[in-house]
Design a protein around this motif. Sequence first.
Motif, PDB file in Angstrom:
ATOM      1  N   HIS A  76      42.654  42.593  29.570  1.00 44.36           N
ATOM      2  CA  HIS A  76      42.868  42.030  28.250  1.00 44.36           C
ATOM      3  C   HIS A  76      43.392  43.101  27.293  1.00 44.36           C
ATOM      4  CE1 HIS A  76      39.790  38.551  29.020  1.00 44.36           C
ATOM      5  NE2 HIS A  76      40.703  38.647  29.957  1.00 44.36           N
ATOM      6  N   MET A 118      42.411  36.419  33.873  1.00 38.99           N
ATOM      7  CA  MET A 118      41.240  37.150  34.339  1.00 38.99           C
ATOM      8  C   MET A 118      40.086  36.953  33.367  1.00 38.99           C
ATOM      9  SD  MET A 118      40.805  41.223  35.174  1.00 38.99           S
ATOM     10  CE  MET A 118      41.766  41.087  36.686  1.00 38.99           C
ATOM     11  N   SER A 119      38.860  36.875  33.889  1.00 42.81           N
ATOM     12  CA  SER A 119      37.680  36.693  33.049  1.00 42.81           C
ATOM     13  C   SER A 119      37.418  37.949  32.222  1.00 42.81           C
ATOM     14  CB  SER A 119      36.457  36.402  33.925  1.00 42.81           C
ATOM     15  OG  SER A 119      36.075  37.567  34.654  1.00 42.81           O
ATOM     16  N   PRO A 120      36.746  37.812  31.079  1.00 41.60           N
ATOM     17  CA  PRO A 120      36.407  38.993  30.282  1.00 41.60           C
ATOM     18  C   PRO A 120      35.608  40.024  31.066  1.00 41.60           C
ATOM     19  CG  PRO A 120      36.079  36.990  29.001  1.00 41.60           C
ATOM     20  CD  PRO A 120      36.364  36.549  30.401  1.00 41.60           C
ATOM     21  N   LEU A 121      34.706  39.545  31.929  1.00 34.82           N
ATOM     22  CA  LEU A 121      33.897  40.481  32.710  1.00 34.82           C
ATOM     23  C   LEU A 121      34.771  41.247  33.710  1.00 34.82           C
ATOM     24  CD1 LEU A 121      31.003  41.451  33.059  1.00 34.82           C
ATOM     25  CD2 LEU A 121      30.698  39.734  34.857  1.00 34.82           C
ATOM     26  N   GLY A 122      35.716  40.554  34.329  1.00 30.69           N
ATOM     27  CA  GLY A 122      36.624  41.217  35.261  1.00 30.69           C
ATOM     28  C   GLY A 122      37.503  42.233  34.563  1.00 30.69           C
ATOM     29  N   SER A 123      37.986  41.875  33.385  1.00 33.60           N
ATOM     30  CA  SER A 123      38.804  42.801  32.610  1.00 33.60           C
ATOM     31  C   SER A 123      37.984  44.022  32.179  1.00 33.60           C
ATOM     32  CB  SER A 123      39.377  42.091  31.380  1.00 33.60           C
ATOM     33  OG  SER A 123      40.117  42.981  30.579  1.00 33.60           O
ATOM     34  N   SER A 124      36.738  43.787  31.808  1.00 38.99           N
ATOM     35  CA  SER A 124      35.857  44.897  31.419  1.00 38.99           C
ATOM     36  C   SER A 124      35.632  45.850  32.590  1.00 38.99           C
ATOM     37  CB  SER A 124      34.506  44.359  30.925  1.00 38.99           C
ATOM     38  OG  SER A 124      34.666  43.559  29.778  1.00 38.99           O
ATOM     39  N   HIS A 176      40.803  45.424  25.782  1.00 39.32           N
ATOM     40  CA  HIS A 176      40.200  46.294  26.787  1.00 39.32           C
ATOM     41  C   HIS A 176      41.132  47.444  27.156  1.00 39.32           C
ATOM     42  CE1 HIS A 176      37.365  42.823  28.242  1.00 39.32           C
ATOM     43  NE2 HIS A 176      36.971  43.377  27.114  1.00 39.32           N
TER      44      HIS A 176
END
Length: 243
Positions: free
Chosen positions: A163, A1-7, A166
Amino acid sequence: MSPLGSSLLALQQADSFFPGGAVAWSWGLETLVADAHLGTSPITTIGRRQRGLRHDRSEEVRAFVEGQLRHRWNSFDRAFLDAAWQAADDLQSLMLLDAQVEALTLAEELRQGSRRVGQSLLGVHVALGTPGAAPYQQNILAGTTSGHLPVVQGLIWQKLGMHRDHCQLAAAHGLCTGLVSAAVRLGVMGHVDAQRVLTDIQPLLLELLDEAPCAPDDASGFTPMAEIAVMRHETQNLRLFAN
């Protein structure tokens, strides 16, 4: 998963709107307020009330939140959340972590709170169809594991694809917002003061998260005043929270 999606997932999971069940718990704060032990003496409090003066307890709430964050969550819950995140595909390891949390949490009221909030969170994710949620719930229903909150958080959030950092941020922020929310509902302070407390606590939160979590075998918690308050909660005549 992308960092933005995890955020984005972390924002959702840490939001007080998410029905994880934590809003029913004050973790000893209610008893401390009722007994006037939140950094002030009963005589001082009574005197202020008689004179019609408002006692701003924002600093005292911030100190309580800091104590829970530093000496309970960071040194104990975080260790098991992180270990569960890493062991999310290993049922036996998760159950061992659950058993360890159970054994190391001395106050029954804290054990019960951790189990009930963890199981409530798990139940929401079962309803949402989160991978891994239903099988773990079946083990809880069978009595083979407890479903403590940090273990459930590590399991569920890893399965969602969040992540590692996160997950820890969501758990820590969720704890802080839950505590200041309890203080607002207890009439200790207003919403603006609550936001000041959350803002003031952010540097400490980031400082703690910048350090590596300890291993479960090294986990410890030391919040004696809050733990005594939790144990005394059932003796209160009026109770808004479960502990």
